[in-house]
Write a protein that holds these residues in place. Structure first.
Motif, PDB file in Angstrom:
ATOM      1  N   ARG A   2      13.869   0.554  -4.695  1.00 51.61           N
ATOM      2  CA  ARG A   2      13.886   1.829  -4.602  1.00 51.61           C
ATOM      3  C   ARG A   2      13.543   2.748  -3.581  1.00 51.61           C
ATOM      4  O   ARG A   2      13.291   3.617  -3.090  1.00 51.61           O
ATOM      5  N   TYR A   3      13.456   1.641  -2.442  1.00 49.28           N
ATOM      6  CA  TYR A   3      13.221   2.059  -1.007  1.00 49.28           C
ATOM      7  C   TYR A   3      13.597   1.003  -0.123  1.00 49.28           C
ATOM      8  O   TYR A   3      14.018  -0.076  -0.440  1.00 49.28           O
ATOM      9  N   HIS A   4      13.961   1.637   1.165  1.00 45.05           N
ATOM     10  CA  HIS A   4      14.260   0.557   2.170  1.00 45.05           C
ATOM     11  C   HIS A   4      13.261   0.462   3.322  1.00 45.05           C
ATOM     12  O   HIS A   4      12.788   1.578   3.923  1.00 45.05           O
ATOM     13  N   ASP A  11      13.690   8.119  -2.528  1.00 43.35           N
ATOM     14  CA  ASP A  11      13.665   7.236  -3.656  1.00 43.35           C
ATOM     15  C   ASP A  11      15.048   7.138  -3.901  1.00 43.35           C
ATOM     16  O   ASP A  11      15.710   7.719  -4.429  1.00 43.35           O
ATOM     17  N   LEU A  12      15.421   5.637  -3.784  1.00 45.63           N
ATOM     18  CA  LEU A  12      16.995   5.173  -3.799  1.00 45.63           C
ATOM     19  C   LEU A  12      17.196   5.268  -5.198  1.00 45.63           C
ATOM     20  O   LEU A  12      18.360   5.395  -5.841  1.00 45.63           O
ATOM     21  N   GLU A  13      16.401   5.432  -6.506  1.00 48.51           N
ATOM     22  CA  GLU A  13      16.642   5.500  -7.683  1.00 48.51           C
ATOM     23  C   GLU A  13      16.887   6.796  -8.282  1.00 48.51           C
ATOM     24  O   GLU A  13      18.043   7.226  -8.912  1.00 48.51           O
ATOM     25  N   HIS A  37       0.917  -1.169   0.021  1.00 44.60           N
ATOM     26  CA  HIS A  37       0.183   0.070   0.080  1.00 44.60           C
ATOM     27  C   HIS A  37       0.825   1.228   0.199  1.00 44.60           C
ATOM     28  O   HIS A  37       0.705   2.238  -0.685  1.00 44.60           O
ATOM     29  N   ALA A  38       1.883   1.334   0.801  1.00 42.96           N
ATOM     30  CA  ALA A  38       2.926   2.334   0.974  1.00 42.96           C
ATOM     31  C   ALA A  38       3.742   2.601  -0.335  1.00 42.96           C
ATOM     32  O   ALA A  38       3.916   3.821  -0.829  1.00 42.96           O
ATOM     33  N   PHE A  39       4.130   1.748  -0.809  1.00 40.39           N
ATOM     34  CA  PHE A  39       4.948   1.737  -2.150  1.00 40.39           C
ATOM     35  C   PHE A  39       4.622   1.408  -3.296  1.00 40.39           C
ATOM     36  O   PHE A  39       4.913   0.750  -4.234  1.00 40.39           O
ATOM     37  N   ALA A  40       3.107   1.596  -3.332  1.00 45.48           N
ATOM     38  CA  ALA A  40       2.390   1.130  -4.696  1.00 45.48           C
ATOM     39  C   ALA A  40       3.003   1.363  -5.848  1.00 45.48           C
ATOM     40  O   ALA A  40       3.410   2.666  -6.288  1.00 45.48           O
ATOM     41  N   GLY A  41       3.415   0.658  -6.876  1.00 40.33           N
ATOM     42  CA  GLY A  41       4.064   0.921  -8.140  1.00 40.33           C
ATOM     43  C   GLY A  41       5.729   0.876  -8.049  1.00 40.33           C
ATOM     44  O   GLY A  41       6.203   1.076  -8.938  1.00 40.33           O
ATOM     45  N   LEU A  42       6.040   1.060  -6.980  1.00 42.28           N
ATOM     46  CA  LEU A  42       7.604   1.048  -7.065  1.00 42.28           C
ATOM     47  C   LEU A  42       8.215  -0.396  -6.735  1.00 42.28           C
ATOM     48  O   LEU A  42       7.708  -0.893  -5.928  1.00 42.28           O
ATOM     49  N   ASP A  43       9.241  -0.255  -7.365  1.00 40.69           N
ATOM     50  CA  ASP A  43      10.169  -1.345  -7.393  1.00 40.69           C
ATOM     51  C   ASP A  43      10.895  -1.523  -5.922  1.00 40.69           C
ATOM     52  O   ASP A  43      11.349  -0.371  -5.508  1.00 40.69           O
ATOM     53  N   PRO A  44      11.094  -2.559  -5.349  1.00 44.13           N
ATOM     54  CA  PRO A  44      11.600  -2.914  -3.963  1.00 44.13           C
ATOM     55  C   PRO A  44      13.075  -2.221  -3.819  1.00 44.13           C
ATOM     56  O   PRO A  44      13.584  -1.913  -2.770  1.00 44.13           O
TER      57      PRO A  44
END
Length: 242
Positions: free
Chosen positions: A94-96, A119-121, A85-92
């Motif tokens: 790109r976040y920790h 956003d790590l990317e 829910h928190a990172f909808a649409g983001l590849d893992p």
């Protein structure tokens, strides 16, 4: 089950991690069980400390009442739902997402969440809990509570969950109470506090008037004390309740 994200994130990332992994809770009691469920503490610290943003991380908590008694599989299911829910649409990549499970002395469980706000990317700020986020995350909470028959947010046991970080204690309590009491009448709030006080008296926690005042002070600011009454302005309220 109840969940909330805090308004803080500008403090020391390392101190936040040290508290989560420490043997003692904010009351000085030894934690029976601590377990890292997601992410890595040193990775979280390294990322968050490298940021020059004012708010370097987001912190939150998911708390179950003792009666909920979630299984390890259900806790993982809950984290999966919140992460999706928190990172909808983001590849893992790109976040920790760092999550630590605590078990309290009474056996109840809660999970602390720490997320670098980046956003790590792209290197741009990533805030998963902007103003108004409650309505977005409440849907996940309500779905899981209905599915598993867990306690609703208004339940006293969840409201009293001991889940504060030391440098967030006051703000977290205020945020929790404001959220829990939102939309309730003065009579409703007074009844909730009466139940809490009665429970603590029965448990031997409250032994005198000073104990009652200390309990009320957890939920607001005491504005007046008289022989037979105490007035308290609940967090989120503009006027006091007697």
């Amino acid at each position: 089950m109840h969940s909330k994200f805090l308004k803080h994130g500008s403090g020391s990332p390392r101190k936040a991690v040290e508290y989560l992994l420490g043997e003692l809770d904010h009351k000085g009691d030894k934690r029976p069980h601590i377990e890292i469920l997601r992410g890595d503490p040193e990775t979280f610290v390294a990322i968050a400390e490298s940021l020059d943003f004012k708010y370097r991380y987001t912190s939150g908590v998911i708390a179950w009442s003792l009666e909920d008694d979630p299984t390890p599989e259900e806790i993982q299911e809950t984290l999966d739902a919140y992460e999706k829910h928190a990172f909808a649409g983001l590849d893992p990549t790109r976040y920790h997402f760092h999550a630590v499970l605590h078990e309290a002395q009474d056996g109840s469980k809660h999970v602390h969440i720490l997320i670098p706000r980046v956003d790590l990317e792209t290197g741009k700020s990533l805030n998963i809990a902007p103003p108004g986020h409650e309505k977005y995350f409440d849907k996940v909470r309500d779905y899981l509570n209905e599915k598993h028959g867990w306690s609703k947010p208004d339940d006293i046991a969840v409201l009293n969950a001991s889940v504060a970080l030391p440098h967030h204690t006051h703000a977290q309590r205020a945020a929790a109470v404001e959220l829990m009491f939102k939309g309730k009448t003065k009579a409703d709030k007074r009844e909730i506090l009466n139940q809490i006080i009665q429970q603590r008296i029965a448990a031997g926690v409250i032994k005198d008037r000073s104990g009652v005042q200390a309990t009320l002070a957890e939920y607001g600011i005491i504005t007046r004390t008289r022989k037979n009454t105490i007035s308290v302005k609940f967090y989120g309220d503009s006027v006091a309740t007697q």
